[in-house]
Motif scaffolding. Structure first.
Motif, PDB file in Angstrom:
ATOM      1  N   LEU A  59       0.799  -1.230   0.000  1.00 26.26           N
ATOM      2  CA  LEU A  59       0.000   0.000   0.000  1.00 26.26           C
ATOM      3  C   LEU A  59       0.830   1.277   0.000  1.00 26.26           C
ATOM      4  O   LEU A  59       0.266   2.366  -0.100  1.00 26.26           O
ATOM      5  CB  LEU A  59      -0.906   0.029   1.249  1.00 26.26           C
ATOM      6  CG  LEU A  59      -1.822  -1.152   1.474  1.00 26.26           C
ATOM      7  CD1 LEU A  59      -2.524  -1.027   2.817  1.00 26.26           C
ATOM      8  CD2 LEU A  59      -2.833  -1.260   0.355  1.00 26.26           C
ATOM      9  N   GLY A  60       2.121   1.169   0.127  1.00 26.14           N
ATOM     10  CA  GLY A  60       2.992   2.322   0.352  1.00 26.14           C
ATOM     11  C   GLY A  60       2.904   3.443  -0.656  1.00 26.14           C
ATOM     12  O   GLY A  60       2.991   4.615  -0.305  1.00 26.14           O
TER      13      GLY A  60
ATOM     14  N   ARG B 120      -8.535   2.952  -0.417  1.00 23.37           N
ATOM     15  CA  ARG B 120      -9.910   2.458  -0.409  1.00 23.37           C
ATOM     16  C   ARG B 120      -9.969   1.098   0.278  1.00 23.37           C
ATOM     17  O   ARG B 120      -8.965   0.381   0.348  1.00 23.37           O
ATOM     18  CB  ARG B 120     -10.439   2.307  -1.841  1.00 23.37           C
ATOM     19  CG  ARG B 120     -10.501   3.611  -2.608  1.00 23.37           C
ATOM     20  CD  ARG B 120     -11.625   4.501  -2.063  1.00 23.37           C
ATOM     21  NE  ARG B 120     -11.640   5.802  -2.683  1.00 23.37           N
ATOM     22  CZ  ARG B 120     -11.210   6.923  -2.102  1.00 23.37           C
ATOM     23  NH1 ARG B 120     -10.733   6.895  -0.879  1.00 23.37           N
ATOM     24  NH2 ARG B 120     -11.273   8.073  -2.721  1.00 23.37           N
ATOM     25  N   PRO B 121     -11.162   0.708   0.752  1.00 28.78           N
ATOM     26  CA  PRO B 121     -11.299  -0.624   1.354  1.00 28.78           C
ATOM     27  C   PRO B 121     -10.870  -1.751   0.416  1.00 28.78           C
ATOM     28  O   PRO B 121     -10.379  -2.780   0.866  1.00 28.78           O
ATOM     29  CB  PRO B 121     -12.790  -0.720   1.679  1.00 28.78           C
ATOM     30  CG  PRO B 121     -13.230   0.692   1.859  1.00 28.78           C
ATOM     31  CD  PRO B 121     -12.405   1.484   0.879  1.00 28.78           C
ATOM     32  N   SER B 122     -11.032  -1.558  -0.871  1.00 31.54           N
ATOM     33  CA  SER B 122     -10.614  -2.596  -1.820  1.00 31.54           C
ATOM     34  C   SER B 122      -9.107  -2.814  -1.774  1.00 31.54           C
ATOM     35  O   SER B 122      -8.633  -3.945  -1.918  1.00 31.54           O
ATOM     36  CB  SER B 122     -11.049  -2.233  -3.246  1.00 31.54           C
ATOM     37  OG  SER B 122     -10.462  -1.017  -3.653  1.00 31.54           O
TER      38      SER B 122
ATOM     39  N   LEU C 245      -5.002  -7.913   2.473  1.00 34.37           N
ATOM     40  CA  LEU C 245      -5.299  -9.019   3.382  1.00 34.37           C
ATOM     41  C   LEU C 245      -5.406 -10.346   2.640  1.00 34.37           C
ATOM     42  O   LEU C 245      -4.956 -11.378   3.136  1.00 34.37           O
ATOM     43  CB  LEU C 245      -6.564  -8.736   4.178  1.00 34.37           C
ATOM     44  CG  LEU C 245      -6.480  -7.549   5.137  1.00 34.37           C
ATOM     45  CD1 LEU C 245      -7.822  -7.304   5.804  1.00 34.37           C
ATOM     46  CD2 LEU C 245      -5.393  -7.754   6.172  1.00 34.37           C
ATOM     47  N   ALA C 246      -5.968 -10.316   1.443  1.00 37.26           N
ATOM     48  CA  ALA C 246      -6.079 -11.541   0.650  1.00 37.26           C
ATOM     49  C   ALA C 246      -4.700 -12.055   0.241  1.00 37.26           C
ATOM     50  O   ALA C 246      -4.443 -13.260   0.278  1.00 37.26           O
ATOM     51  CB  ALA C 246      -6.938 -11.291  -0.584  1.00 37.26           C
TER      52      ALA C 246
ATOM     53  N   ASN D 163     -13.968  -1.409   8.245  1.00 37.79           N
ATOM     54  CA  ASN D 163     -15.046  -2.349   7.957  1.00 37.79           C
ATOM     55  C   ASN D 163     -14.661  -3.443   6.968  1.00 37.79           C
ATOM     56  O   ASN D 163     -15.520  -4.007   6.306  1.00 37.79           O
ATOM     57  CB  ASN D 163     -16.272  -1.592   7.441  1.00 37.79           C
ATOM     58  CG  ASN D 163     -16.857  -0.689   8.494  1.00 37.79           C
ATOM     59  OD1 ASN D 163     -16.856  -1.024   9.678  1.00 37.79           O
ATOM     60  ND2 ASN D 163     -17.331   0.472   8.092  1.00 37.79           N
ATOM     61  N   VAL D 164     -13.370  -3.730   6.879  1.00 40.51           N
ATOM     62  CA  VAL D 164     -12.909  -4.773   5.974  1.00 40.51           C
ATOM     63  C   VAL D 164     -13.084  -6.122   6.653  1.00 40.51           C
ATOM     64  O   VAL D 164     -12.808  -6.276   7.844  1.00 40.51           O
ATOM     65  CB  VAL D 164     -11.426  -4.546   5.606  1.00 40.51           C
ATOM     66  CG1 VAL D 164     -10.893  -5.679   4.758  1.00 40.51           C
ATOM     67  CG2 VAL D 164     -11.262  -3.230   4.883  1.00 40.51           C
TER      68      VAL D 164
END
Length: 166
Positions: free
Chosen positions: A57-58, A66-68, A74-75, A114-115
């Protein structure tokens, strides 16, 4: 310009100074170090940041996260090589950093909040059959902790309780 003024008047305007997620995480790490966190906690945060969060994500601008993006991180981290608890701790590190960013009004919403997190199943305990404790105690009888094992088998003490005996 009018959208910026409208956001200012409704209290939803944020200014992240063009910071990327990496820059924010490094800055927050400095804040945690100054706050006097324990060395083991700081080491854990650094590990999560350097090995997982920054590579995934850096480069994303803080306000563009975004949550995506978080879900994809995480996936990818939850690839079967790591325990679910590790994935949850990585998420907790990110969520905490983004909560601080919300408090400092760098972003309006915590995108990690909310992920959906991976779940894990605890292995089911299989109790011994009636003959198995006897066979175990016969086998372990000469061990230096043999008497302790007999007390555990006879009373149903848990490990921690048995270790606390004098």
């Amino acid at each position: 310009m009018s959208t910026v003024l409208a956001r200012i008047s409704e209290g939803s305007y944020t200014h992240d100074d063009g910071q990327t997620v990496e820059q924010w995480l490094k800055k927050r790490m400095e804040l945690k170090e100054r706050a006097g966190r324990r060395p083991t906690t700081l080491r854990s945060y650094r590990h999560h940041i350097d090995d997982y969060l920054v590579p995934h994500l850096g480069r994303i601008r803080l306000r563009d996260l975004r949550p995506s993006h978080v879900g994809k991180l995480l996936a990818e981290v939850n690839d079967g090589k790591r325990k679910t608890a590790t994935v949850r701790r990585i998420h907790a590190t990110l969520r905490s950093a983004l909560t601080t960013a919300v408090k400092q009004q760098l972003i309006t919403f915590n995108m990690a909040k909310n992920v959906e997190l991976p779940t894990s199943q605890r292995p089911k305990a299989i109790p011994w059959e009636p003959a198995e404790p006897g066979a175990f105690l016969d086998h372990i009888g000469t061990h230096r902790l043999g008497a302790l094992f007999e007390v555990i088998a006879g009373t149903g003490l848990r490990r921690g309780e048995a270790c606390g005996l004098r």
